[in-house]
Design a protein around this motif. Sequence first.
Motif, PDB file in Angstrom:
ATOM      1  N   ASP A 108      32.204  -3.994 -10.160  1.00 65.41           N
ATOM      2  CA  ASP A 108      31.123  -4.794 -10.746  1.00 65.41           C
ATOM      3  C   ASP A 108      31.638  -5.800 -11.755  1.00 65.41           C
ATOM      4  O   ASP A 108      30.874  -6.354 -12.536  1.00 65.41           O
ATOM      5  CB  ASP A 108      30.110  -3.873 -11.453  1.00 65.41           C
ATOM      6  CG  ASP A 108      29.441  -2.928 -10.469  1.00 65.41           C
ATOM      7  OD1 ASP A 108      29.410  -3.269  -9.263  1.00 65.41           O
ATOM      8  OD2 ASP A 108      28.965  -1.854 -10.903  1.00 65.41           O
ATOM      9  N   ALA A 109      32.943  -6.051 -11.750  1.00 64.65           N
ATOM     10  CA  ALA A 109      33.536  -6.918 -12.775  1.00 64.65           C
ATOM     11  C   ALA A 109      33.000  -8.324 -12.718  1.00 64.65           C
ATOM     12  O   ALA A 109      33.035  -9.062 -13.696  1.00 64.65           O
ATOM     13  CB  ALA A 109      35.054  -6.945 -12.634  1.00 64.65           C
ATOM     14  N   ARG A 115      33.943   1.867 -10.042  1.00 65.88           N
ATOM     15  CA  ARG A 115      32.656   1.160 -10.001  1.00 65.88           C
ATOM     16  C   ARG A 115      32.642  -0.001 -10.974  1.00 65.88           C
ATOM     17  O   ARG A 115      32.123  -1.075 -10.672  1.00 65.88           O
ATOM     18  CB  ARG A 115      31.512   2.133 -10.319  1.00 65.88           C
ATOM     19  CG  ARG A 115      31.180   3.098  -9.192  1.00 65.88           C
ATOM     20  CD  ARG A 115      29.829   3.729  -9.399  1.00 65.88           C
ATOM     21  NE  ARG A 115      29.780   4.482 -10.640  1.00 65.88           N
ATOM     22  CZ  ARG A 115      30.079   5.775 -10.735  1.00 65.88           C
ATOM     23  NH1 ARG A 115      30.477   6.440  -9.664  1.00 65.88           N
ATOM     24  NH2 ARG A 115      29.994   6.402 -11.888  1.00 65.88           N
ATOM     25  N   ARG A 116      33.236   0.217 -12.175  1.00 68.09           N
ATOM     26  CA  ARG A 116      33.248  -0.874 -13.150  1.00 68.09           C
ATOM     27  C   ARG A 116      34.090  -2.034 -12.663  1.00 68.09           C
ATOM     28  O   ARG A 116      33.749  -3.193 -12.858  1.00 68.09           O
ATOM     29  CB  ARG A 116      33.764  -0.360 -14.498  1.00 68.09           C
ATOM     30  CG  ARG A 116      32.753   0.468 -15.273  1.00 68.09           C
ATOM     31  CD  ARG A 116      33.179   0.624 -16.725  1.00 68.09           C
ATOM     32  NE  ARG A 116      34.437   1.363 -16.832  1.00 68.09           N
ATOM     33  CZ  ARG A 116      34.511   2.687 -16.938  1.00 68.09           C
ATOM     34  NH1 ARG A 116      33.413   3.405 -16.924  1.00 68.09           N
ATOM     35  NH2 ARG A 116      35.677   3.285 -17.051  1.00 68.09           N
ATOM     36  N   ARG A 117      35.218  -1.730 -12.034  1.00 64.50           N
ATOM     37  CA  ARG A 117      36.051  -2.810 -11.500  1.00 64.50           C
ATOM     38  C   ARG A 117      35.358  -3.543 -10.364  1.00 64.50           C
ATOM     39  O   ARG A 117      35.496  -4.754 -10.219  1.00 64.50           O
ATOM     40  CB  ARG A 117      37.395  -2.238 -11.030  1.00 64.50           C
ATOM     41  CG  ARG A 117      38.331  -1.850 -12.167  1.00 64.50           C
ATOM     42  CD  ARG A 117      39.721  -1.546 -11.651  1.00 64.50           C
ATOM     43  NE  ARG A 117      39.736  -0.358 -10.813  1.00 64.50           N
ATOM     44  CZ  ARG A 117      39.918   0.875 -11.277  1.00 64.50           C
ATOM     45  NH1 ARG A 117      40.097   1.069 -12.577  1.00 64.50           N
ATOM     46  NH2 ARG A 117      39.944   1.908 -10.460  1.00 64.50           N
ATOM     47  N   ALA A 136      34.170   6.297 -11.964  1.00 57.54           N
ATOM     48  CA  ALA A 136      33.433   5.348 -12.808  1.00 57.54           C
ATOM     49  C   ALA A 136      34.246   4.085 -13.034  1.00 57.54           C
ATOM     50  O   ALA A 136      33.711   2.969 -13.049  1.00 57.54           O
ATOM     51  CB  ALA A 136      33.076   6.005 -14.145  1.00 57.54           C
ATOM     52  N   ARG A 146      25.596   6.853 -21.550  1.00 61.56           N
ATOM     53  CA  ARG A 146      27.047   7.052 -21.548  1.00 61.56           C
ATOM     54  C   ARG A 146      27.585   7.130 -22.972  1.00 61.56           C
ATOM     55  O   ARG A 146      28.418   7.978 -23.298  1.00 61.56           O
ATOM     56  CB  ARG A 146      27.720   5.914 -20.785  1.00 61.56           C
ATOM     57  CG  ARG A 146      29.236   6.046 -20.666  1.00 61.56           C
ATOM     58  CD  ARG A 146      29.791   4.990 -19.704  1.00 61.56           C
ATOM     59  NE  ARG A 146      31.246   5.058 -19.620  1.00 61.56           N
ATOM     60  CZ  ARG A 146      32.065   4.386 -20.398  1.00 61.56           C
ATOM     61  NH1 ARG A 146      31.572   3.561 -21.324  1.00 61.56           N
ATOM     62  NH2 ARG A 146      33.367   4.501 -20.270  1.00 61.56           N
ATOM     63  N   ASP A 149      29.591  -6.271 -20.442  1.00 63.27           N
ATOM     64  CA  ASP A 149      28.819  -5.374 -21.307  1.00 63.27           C
ATOM     65  C   ASP A 149      28.949  -5.846 -22.743  1.00 63.27           C
ATOM     66  O   ASP A 149      29.706  -5.296 -23.525  1.00 63.27           O
ATOM     67  CB  ASP A 149      29.359  -3.955 -21.150  1.00 63.27           C
ATOM     68  CG  ASP A 149      28.585  -2.962 -21.987  1.00 63.27           C
ATOM     69  OD1 ASP A 149      27.470  -3.287 -22.418  1.00 63.27           O
ATOM     70  OD2 ASP A 149      29.114  -1.856 -22.206  1.00 63.27           O
TER      71      ASP A 149
END
Length: 732
Positions: A90-91, A86-88, A83, A395, A96
């Motif tokens: 989509d940085a 994926r967050r990195r 996860a 989440r 958020d």
Amino acid sequence: MTSLGTRLAQGSTAAPASVARATGRRRDGVPGACDRLLDVSVVVLATWTVVYHVCLVLRLGVQWAVALEAVALAGLGLLAWRAGRRRRADAGGPPDLTVAAVAADAAAAEQGVGTRPDDVLGPPGVVRGVLLTTAALAAVVAALLMAVQAAWPLVAGMWLTAAVAGTLLAVVEHRAAVTAGAAGLGPAVGRAAASARGGVSTQAVGARRGLPRVLRAVVSGSGPGSAVALAWASGLGVLALLARWSNPDDLYYVNLAQWVVDHGSFPVRDTLFSDLVYPMASWPPVASYDALAGTLAWLIGVPAATVVYVVVPPLATFLSVLALWRLLRTWQVRAVALALSVALAFLLLDGGTGYAAPGNLFLIRIWQGKVILLCLLVPLLLVYALRFVERPTWRRAGWLFAGGVAAVGLSTTAMFLVPLLAVGGVAPLVLTRPVRALVGLGAAAAYPLGAGVVTLALGGRSADVFESRKLFRFDPAWFGHEIFRDGPIAAVAVAAVLAGALLLPLRAARVTTGVLVGITGVTFVPGVTVLAYDLIGLGPTLWRVSWLVTVAALVGVLAAALVGRRGRTVRRLAAPFVLVVVLVASGLPIWSRANGVYLDVSPGWKRDPSSLAAAEGVLATSEPGDLVLAPDNLAITVTVSTTAVKTVAPRAYFMAHLRDEPAFHYPERLTLLAFANREVGMRDPVRVTAALDLLDVDQVCLAREATARSAFLRSIGYQPSGGSSTYVCFQR
């Protein structure tokens, strides 16, 4: 002209770093590392609780539990790593942030969805004024009434008046701010909407810039602010290690943990008086914390008491201070390091006779699962609830679920406490997003309620005997002052709690606090605890509902609110300084001998040295299966040390559930308990002799000053076998 919704959507992709920091969403630096440490702690407690319950059902031993826990943590660690990748990746997309949610609401409002002029504007100013005045005056009156120990119905009435008025004001302002932000009524209202959803306004940032340099540095929780938090956490962790305060509840829970060490299994029957022969005192064994302590002790090869008394206190205290700090940062309290310091000062000075006072339920007793629930899990659950309200995603609902599971593992109190906390936690969403509110409520309360249903289905019971103690245990006039005490320190605590719905920076947090204060106030109504006991069997324990209001945190909020906004630093800090002086003048340090606590520079078990020395002698002269009679304090020390040697009656109510077991000989045990504790005179030596013979007591220990009883033991064949400076022991 670009629409408001479009402008907000565009602005959300480039929100300033100050907003990201203020919303608590920045995950780097010391605050982020501390938050991750707290989250990992919740995950460990939650996964262990599930593993423990699986092992109970399937009758699996410690080896299986350790293996399953390792697999669970490894799997979750892998998921978290993926996860994070994926967050990195989509940085580059929109962060958020709450601004995006405000933009969505604004776009919907421009299409005419669910907005009316009266909803946007909120209640008239006169209504706000009436609610504010009522809440403030009732809070002051309730604080004064508590301080002088006035008639309890007056205290409860003022408490509920302040709670209801403060909650109504918080609700209408929260709803008006959210609706106004969605309708696009201007930047000022938009800033209020952002604050309502967990964001921060430029006005708040500007106010922070007007603070002195030191306070500016600590407001964001970084730099010196982080140093203050870590210094408190480390220092109090050391104090928790060195402070000794014996507690009689330990005999059951530490003995259960020691059984895990001695036998490598999780007991489902009695270990205090037998080797799984009789039913357990507290049934079913839902809490997993004691089994966790026993498993850790089994892994490293030490007694369970060493883990409970030496390892847990500094670790749990360190994490609890970080949890309090995180809650204050999530609330966006101005001068958060000051608020944290005053909150901890309140806890450290809240010693005295009240067994339920927040200070006495802090580091001097934090090795117990229920106290860890109060100090660590309650603040974290409030944080998770606010994050869910800010943006109700699956989440974040997962974190609420994990917190609920971890809470059940720490104490059965979570079965009623967490659902009530969840009600207050999701309350800000009820009027605006009711479906999401139900999701959050279900996520937090599912496991605790499920545990409660299982407990009822299995004929759950508690060790305590409530029926014979209704006269005082059920009386809110008694337990209310046990919690808040009296005098100036009580006035400060009650005023801070009742003003929480008025002073917290986040509107959503005001709603949550108001609801939880109101729920607590219901338990203060005379007769409620008795009615609850008659209906569902839950009565005196309802005093723990007061844990929902996080008294110390709100005292810190009050101190931060008193910081002046103009003038020199000394003038700005004058009011908080006076507050601390009041606490110092009216409080009692929890680590003082006057509070029954003493400090020992040599870390050790939380038992007095004399009983430890005597217990060591008892075990050295005993064999597995021996039965020992001793006064309560020594009997408890023997019981937490081993499961191989049993004691006749370490504490009365832990054997009350066995009164109808013929082989247990309940009346004879009561006779010997009174004899050992010198509760009755030597008027019936024949009964004592008969009880000693019937139970086949191998060793008897008495207080050294009980010379007549010692002579009696010699006369019936017992010979001196050792002791300590306080106790003398005899053996057949």
